[in-house]
Design an enzyme around this catalytic site. Structure first.
Site, mmCIF file in Angstrom:
data_model
loop_
_atom_site.group_PDB
_atom_site.id
_atom_site.type_symbol
_atom_site.label_atom_id
_atom_site.label_comp_id
_atom_site.label_asym_id
_atom_site.label_seq_id
_atom_site.Cartn_x
_atom_site.Cartn_y
_atom_site.Cartn_z
ATOM 1 N N LYS A 1 0.992 -1.236 0.028
ATOM 2 C CA LYS A 1 0.105 -0.153 0.037
ATOM 3 C C LYS A 1 0.858 1.222 0.041
ATOM 4 C CE LYS A 1 -4.425 0.463 2.053
ATOM 5 N NZ LYS A 1 -5.249 0.631 3.604
HETATM 6 C C1 E4P Z 1 -8.399 0.640 3.898
HETATM 7 O O1 E4P Z 1 -7.677 0.563 2.805
HETATM 8 C C2 E4P Z 1 -8.454 1.949 4.511
HETATM 9 O O2 E4P Z 1 -7.084 2.362 4.998
HETATM 10 C C3 E4P Z 1 -9.561 2.051 5.315
HETATM 11 O O3 E4P Z 1 -10.538 1.628 4.838
HETATM 12 C C4 E4P Z 1 -9.584 3.491 5.912
HETATM 13 O O4 E4P Z 1 -10.899 3.549 6.813
HETATM 14 P P1 E4P Z 1 -11.074 4.827 7.560
HETATM 15 O O5 E4P Z 1 -11.281 5.898 6.792
HETATM 16 O O6 E4P Z 1 -12.278 4.325 8.267
HETATM 17 O O7 E4P Z 1 -10.079 5.105 8.763
#
Ligand code: E4P
Length: 218
Positions: free
Chosen positions: A83
């Site tokens: 990521k």
């Molecule tokens: C996943 O890839 C993301 O990091 C996650 O969905 C972020 O979620 P949030 O906005 O609830 O922290």
């Protein structure tokens, strides 16, 4: 639409994976920080449970650091996808990693133009954050719809959209109606998706009626 699980909680991942609906997982530094233990060990265990891509995020700010971290993280397991936060350094890192055959998920995507650039740099996945856009009075799902349309307009784009930052079951339904290929969903929302009062009432009624027939089976 495929369902990924958006957590680093091994207990939750183990339980929900047993339902047979999960095809990948996503983590981020916040989610990892909520769990005990070495981050790499947590990621390795997630990869053992989930038979699909598992996103592990880099924290370096420059291309070189991101690439170095990515190489290390990808040694953990073959399911690992790196990521990379969106940005100029991130785009450079994605390009380099795609040339090395390391899969990437460009995260913190909030606009179609960012999504297009990430795709052109060679991202395997991009993650638009629906909930965080909704939080600032933007229409997160409209952005997802535009990204999906753009990617569909150009069949040479192989990047898959992972709808992220999902807050409730309707986000999942809307993402599926748009035709997004993947949504990553927190355990709480996956549990909410299971529930329907008419299902519970229906089961209760069937069991009650079956009581009247049970003796006939003897
Ligand atoms: C996943 O890839 C993301 O990091 C996650 O969905 C972020 O979620 P949030 O906005 O609830 O922290």
């Amino acid at each position: 639409m495929k369902l990924f699980i958006d957590t680093a909680d091994l207990k939750e991942i183990r339980e929900i994976a047993s339902w047979g609906i999960i095809e990948g997982a996503t983590t981020n530094p916040t989610l990892i920080s909520q769990q005990e233990g070495h981050p790499h060990e947590i990621l390795r265990q997630i990869c053992e449970i989930v038979n699909g891509p598992v996103s592990a995020e880099v924290v370096s700010q420059d291309c070189e650091g991101m690439v170095e971290e990515a190489r290390e993280l990808s040694k953990i397991h073959k399911h690992i996808v790196i990521k990379i936060p969106f940005g100029i350094e991130g785009l450079k890192a994605v390009k380099k990693l795609s040339e090395e055959g390391i899969r990437t998920n460009v995260t913190l995507v909030f606009s179609p133009s960012q999504a297009l650039m990430a795709a052109r740099a060679g991202a395997s996945f991009i993650s638009p954050f629906v909930g965080r856009l909704d939080d600032i009075s933007n229409n997160g799902m409209e952005i997802v719809a535009q990204i999906v349309d753009i990617f569909n307009n150009y069949p040479d784009i192989k990047t898959q959209v992972i709808v992220a930052s999902i807050r409730h079951p309707m986000h999942v339904v809307e993402a599926a109606l748009i035709g997004a290929p993947i949504a990553t969903v927190p355990p709480k929302v996956l549990r909410q998706m299971v529930k329907h009062p008419l299902t519970d009432i229906g089961i209760e009624r069937f069991l009650k009626d079956w009581e009247k027939v049970k003796d006939r089976l003897k």
